[in-house]
Design an enzyme around this catalytic site. Sequence first.
Site, PDB file in Angstrom:
ATOM      1  N   ALA A  34     -30.108  16.569  14.968  1.00 38.72           N
ATOM      2  CA  ALA A  34     -30.984  17.626  15.468  1.00 38.72           C
ATOM      3  C   ALA A  34     -31.221  17.524  16.966  1.00 38.72           C
ATOM      4  O   ALA A  34     -31.436  18.531  17.641  1.00 38.72           O
ATOM      5  CB  ALA A  34     -32.316  17.590  14.720  1.00 38.72           C
ATOM      6  N   TRP A  62     -39.567  14.497  17.654  1.00 38.73           N
ATOM      7  CA  TRP A  62     -39.893  15.696  16.885  1.00 38.73           C
ATOM      8  C   TRP A  62     -41.242  16.235  17.327  1.00 38.73           C
ATOM      9  O   TRP A  62     -42.234  15.482  17.365  1.00 38.73           O
ATOM     10  CB  TRP A  62     -39.941  15.367  15.396  1.00 38.73           C
ATOM     11  CG  TRP A  62     -38.583  15.185  14.783  1.00 38.73           C
ATOM     12  CD1 TRP A  62     -37.905  14.023  14.625  1.00 38.73           C
ATOM     13  CD2 TRP A  62     -37.751  16.224  14.247  1.00 38.73           C
ATOM     14  NE1 TRP A  62     -36.685  14.258  14.034  1.00 38.73           N
ATOM     15  CE2 TRP A  62     -36.566  15.598  13.788  1.00 38.73           C
ATOM     16  CE3 TRP A  62     -37.886  17.598  14.112  1.00 38.73           C
ATOM     17  CZ2 TRP A  62     -35.529  16.315  13.195  1.00 38.73           C
ATOM     18  CZ3 TRP A  62     -36.845  18.315  13.526  1.00 38.73           C
ATOM     19  CH2 TRP A  62     -35.688  17.677  13.076  1.00 38.73           C
ATOM     20  N   GLY A  87     -34.179   6.137  16.182  1.00 40.70           N
ATOM     21  CA  GLY A  87     -35.119   5.117  16.618  1.00 40.70           C
ATOM     22  C   GLY A  87     -34.498   4.062  17.509  1.00 40.70           C
ATOM     23  O   GLY A  87     -35.168   3.495  18.375  1.00 40.70           O
ATOM     24  N   HIS A 493     -42.123   2.196  11.967  1.00 42.24           N
ATOM     25  CA  HIS A 493     -41.302   1.535  10.962  1.00 42.24           C
ATOM     26  C   HIS A 493     -41.490   2.125   9.567  1.00 42.24           C
ATOM     27  O   HIS A 493     -41.614   1.376   8.588  1.00 42.24           O
ATOM     28  CB  HIS A 493     -41.636   0.033  10.902  1.00 42.24           C
ATOM     29  CG  HIS A 493     -41.482  -0.688  12.194  1.00 42.24           C
ATOM     30  ND1 HIS A 493     -42.068  -1.917  12.454  1.00 42.24           N
ATOM     31  CD2 HIS A 493     -40.808  -0.362  13.333  1.00 42.24           C
ATOM     32  CE1 HIS A 493     -41.767  -2.309  13.664  1.00 42.24           C
ATOM     33  NE2 HIS A 493     -41.007  -1.379  14.234  1.00 42.24           N
ATOM     34  N   THR A 538     -37.617  -2.568  11.876  1.00 47.47           N
ATOM     35  CA  THR A 538     -36.711  -2.050  10.853  1.00 47.47           C
ATOM     36  C   THR A 538     -35.337  -1.614  11.343  1.00 47.47           C
ATOM     37  O   THR A 538     -34.507  -1.201  10.534  1.00 47.47           O
ATOM     38  CB  THR A 538     -37.378  -0.874  10.112  1.00 47.47           C
ATOM     39  OG1 THR A 538     -37.884   0.064  11.073  1.00 47.47           O
ATOM     40  CG2 THR A 538     -38.511  -1.373   9.246  1.00 47.47           C
TER      41      THR A 538
END
Length: 599
Positions: A34, A62, A87, A493, A538
């Site tokens: 996106a 976003w 991320g 995370h 993560t």
Amino acid sequence: MQTDFLIVGGGSAGAALAARLSERRDWRVILVEAGADTPPDAMPADIDDPFPTSTLNPGYFWPGLEATMGAGAVSRPYPQARVMGGGSSIMGMFALRGLPSDYARWREAGASRFSWEEVTACHARAENDLDRADREGTRHGASPISRLPRAQWPGFVRRLERAAASLGYEYVDDINATAADAFFAMPATSDGRVRSSSARCYLTPAVRARENLTILASTTVTALRFAGRRVVGVDTLREGVPLTLDAREVIVSAGAIHTPALLMRSGIGDADALVRLGIRPLVERRGVGRNLQNHAYQFFAVTLPRTERLAARQRRFAVAGLRASSGLQGCPTGDLMLFALGRVSPRAFGVDVAMLGSALYAPFSKGAVTLASADPQVPPRVDFGMLHDPRAAPRALQAARLAERLLCSPAVAAGYGDAYLLPAGLAVSQFYRRGLSGVLYAAGAKAVLSGPRSLRRRAFMHALPDATPLADAAGDVAISDAQLLASLAPMGHPVGTCTIGDERDPFAVVDDDYRVYGVDGLRVVDASVMPVIPSANTHLPTLMVAEHAAARMLGKAAEQTATQAFAQAPGEQSWARTRRYAGRRADGRTTCHLQHAGL
């Protein structure tokens, strides 16, 4: 556009999957993202920066997404990346694997094919640890990892190390090679010069040159397309223009917030909840959006004299960490984490302030992602429920009090001017302003932080009026439990919202091959499949999941070493010179692929 595999989301997992699956030259792969693309030869400077400057760029996130810590809590903006690399392009770059006990809990929850040995092998394909001996294949993986040498640590962090040692926490060079509680040099997804985003490390120029891989950036997937109960493609908006993409199989890698939102909008989820929004249920899987987990964290900031600061030329963010155990009954070891940051801003004054953070890294609390509307333009609702479990608040407080104890130890306190508990929120953004006002703010901050203590304190409290001094005028600790809990915020995370598990578990969403139950032609591969959040940031565990999924789909043993595709130029392989070739599809049918370029 017809393809074999269509991957939704170019984040940590999606970029890795696209690179690995396109190794099969008879598989045509489309990667849809996106956000904007970030090719290695045109990587934005703020993403490349070893300090996470990209975290401060709103164009990479976003819009309108918010989250709550729990029911009745204030809803706050919650940053989730919308850019190639996801991320990995905006995070703080902590490179932690987690603990064997984390993945034992995965198996107990129904993810039966995750042994620690298999997890380690998948990490080896993802990691190129520049500081480790050449073992476990860690010098052959995709993503460079490094640490700031102890000789370059700022004086403040060396003081923290000595204070931790006095409490029994020994130093270890490699926290990823031990399950022990320890003080350690923080591994970072960087080679020391640039960030190791998945976009840079997996979507290399050689990978991008593959004729069977198409990358579509600035393309938002709005819905899955079905033929009966089989997913046959997606509907998208490509720079605002509708575009339909067909695929033999769709893999959703949009992250633990947007993956369940896409599934629910497409009719996969809790049927009653979908009906209330006017969505026709196609597959009843009540676990979609449930089991949301995250780490809760808070920060203390300290002002530093020149002798205690990180070198001004050094762009590193996290310098060191401390893994600790709460000892609370029923809780795993290594459930608390502290991290020392040597720079708080990309501006010159950034090294004049350091931070010591604390976090609960093995939570039991769970929240949910739900839809506010069937409209894909409306962000989903996110409620982390982070203090819902009765073991959460006591352990979060224990971590914060450990940080406070280190800061208040005489040897550490002698190395800083003042210490403050920061208000809840993204700590880095509290020290940054954009544009001309940011330049003036940075110049003023540099002058003030090098000035008299009284001026520093007044200026700090003016800039951050919600910060709380660690000590009062008499030097006594003055922060209450309530203030510490109010300073907690969710980390970036989120996991668990499309969890792997047994089909008989009504809250499991995918099987051990990442296939969504009740649907053909659809898989989920990202952090949302994790049944239990790892005791780690993560990114690396998400890369591990992507490597695990790719190996299973390619029919490779998990113990295989990384492929040599990343080291070879396209022209060195005969397939790159083939303009038209036939291959055998995974379903046994013959297909013909043509050379393609873009659309």
